[in-house]
Structure formats: C-alpha cells, structure tokens
Design a protein around this motif. Structure first.
Motif, mmCIF file in Angstrom:
data_model
loop_
_atom_site.group_PDB
_atom_site.id
_atom_site.type_symbol
_atom_site.label_atom_id
_atom_site.label_comp_id
_atom_site.label_asym_id
_atom_site.label_seq_id
_atom_site.Cartn_x
_atom_site.Cartn_y
_atom_site.Cartn_z
ATOM 1 N N PRO A 143 51.655 1.797 0.575
ATOM 2 C CA PRO A 143 52.638 0.774 0.536
ATOM 3 C C PRO A 143 52.505 -0.081 1.888
ATOM 4 O O PRO A 143 52.481 0.453 2.947
ATOM 5 N N HIS A 160 50.817 2.704 -5.470
ATOM 6 C CA HIS A 160 50.977 3.360 -4.269
ATOM 7 C C HIS A 160 50.680 4.528 -3.972
ATOM 8 O O HIS A 160 50.884 5.275 -4.826
ATOM 9 N N ALA A 215 55.889 6.030 -3.826
ATOM 10 C CA ALA A 215 54.564 6.171 -4.181
ATOM 11 C C ALA A 215 54.439 6.427 -5.684
ATOM 12 O O ALA A 215 55.538 7.194 -6.432
ATOM 13 N N ALA A 258 53.707 -3.110 -7.135
ATOM 14 C CA ALA A 258 53.830 -3.497 -5.772
ATOM 15 C C ALA A 258 54.974 -4.410 -5.382
ATOM 16 O O ALA A 258 55.259 -5.513 -6.432
#
Length: 259
Positions: A143, A160, A215, A258
């Motif tokens: 990230p 991520h 994540a 993201a």
C-alpha cells in the motif's frame, strides 16, 4: 484473504524451498521468471503444479541479478527495465499457457519491489511493461507504493499486499533484512499477527506502535527455512477465525481497488 508465496526460485541443480508442499497451502504463486532466479525447467514445472492445484499464477519479475538473487538495486535505464520485464512476462506466459493456465498478476521481486515504492522512473517503466504486455493483468505490491499509484492511473487493477514473516517499522515499511529481527520465524506468532491483519487491518511495528495495513493478499516467503509450517499455520489460523482464504481474483471475493 489471498495467501501467496514466492515459488520457482531454483536454478539448475540448485533448489530452494518446498514448492510442492506450499502449492497445497497457498492460493497464489509468485513464480520467478529467470532473472533473479528460475530457469525454463523450473518455470514449466511450477506452472504445471500451480495449474493442478488450482493456484493463481503471478509473474515474479526482478532485476537481471542471478548472483545477488535480485536483492541488489540496479540503476537500469527505464526503457531497458521495461524490455526486461516484458521478456520475463513473455517467458512465464509461455509456460503458463503450456500448463493450461495463465498469468493473473505481476509482483516485483526483492530490490525491485522495494525500489518501486518511491522510484518514479522505474515505477513507470514496470507499469509500461505490464500495460504493453496485457492491460488486463493485476499488479501486486505494498500500500502507498508509487508504482501502484501509477498503475492505477494507467488503468491497471491494483492489489495490496502485506507480509506474514517480515517485521514492519512504525512507518509501515519493511524492516531491512540486514537488521536483526527483520525475518520472523515462529509460526504461531506469525499466524496470530496475520489474523489480526485480516480481521482488524493492522500489525504491531518494531517499536510496538500499531500500523495500519489494508491488504488483499498476505505473502509467505518460500525461501524461509520453515515456510511450509508458517504457511500452514497462517491458513489454519485464518480459517479458524472465519476468514475465507481464496484467490484474490476469485469471483466469490470483492477485490478492493487502491485508494
């Protein structure tokens, strides 16, 4: 939560890690493409085993650095880096196709992975390679990395990643491998922090301060001596905590882009 491992990192008579055992545990395989590790035989065998196990194939691209296992920074020209990543993608794609599967995503290896967190020109070079090769591929990284931001702007899917067996600093970056305690070894400790990561979105840093890490995938390094024990402990702990362990590209999952 996806569970990935770096695999296919042998070369010639040199073998590294228990790929067969790991492929029975993980959901995604980051397969070395011949530059930091891996050769034609290893790539084909790993792709075949991944396909048989229903494991997603990812291209683990790196610097041209077999001697240093891809863990040394190389100040390579952006155009050359683009071409070298394209060469790696092409090689692995051929073996994946021969095994009846395909590349689903791209994850940089070692020094390249760390460099792309901040190095803008190399980040653009790798994004260009992925976009030119197949813009439908996803990219996997930490990230906040520059290359993931550039990838998103280029229209690529972004996933991520967090690391099961690596220590984090208070800045949410990986503690360098040269520092004591950078690589974690205790399967029970690692499994507990992975459950915390998956269910609460944070891990404890080396200073004791909690750091936020959102994540889609957790990585277990295949070259860690007890990698199989770690991967099994992590998967068991996640499933016991009610976390579904599945490929990040699975239609059963909603993949977060993201931000």
């Amino acid at each position: 939560m996806d569970l990935n491992a770096d695999l296919g990192e042998g070369f010639g008579h040199w073998t590294l890690g228990d790929d067969k055992a790991l492929l029975s545990v993980v959901t995604s395989a980051n397969i070395a493409c011949g530059y930091h590790a891996g050769d034609a035989d290893t790539m084909r065998e790993t792709c075949i085993r991944a396909a048989e196990s229903g494991v997603a194939v990812g291209a683990h691209v790196g610097y041209r650095d077999l001697a240093g296992f891809g863990r040394r920074f190389i100040d390579v020209a952006p155009d050359t880096l683009t071409n070298e990543v394209l060469a790696q993608l092409g090689a692995l794609a051929a073996f994946a196709k021969a095994a009846g599967t395909r590349i689903s995503y791209v994850k940089p290896h070692g020094a390249l992975y760390n460099t792309l967190v901040r190095h803008e020109s190399q980040a653009d070079a790798v994004v260009d390679a992925v976009r030119l090769f197949d813009p439908a591929l996803a990219v996997l990284g930490p990230p906040g990395a520059v290359w993931l931001k550039r990838a998103e702007v280029a229209g690529l899917r972004v996933w991520h990643e967090a690391f099961a067996d690596r220590a984090y600093t208070a800045a949410a970056t990986l503690l360098p491998r040269t520092e004591p305690g950078a690589v974690l070894r205790d399967p029970a400790e690692i499994a507990a922090r992975c459950v915390q990561l998956a269910t609460e979105g944070w891990v404890r840093s080396t200073t004791g301060r909690p750091v936020r890490i959102a994540a889609d995938s957790i990585c277990v390094h295949g070259d860690t001596p007890n990698a199989v024990d770690i991967a099994r402990a992590v998967r068991t702990a996640l499933e016991s905590a009610g976390v579904e362990v599945a490929r990040v590209e699975s239609p059963l999952r909603h993949t977060r882009q993201a931000v």
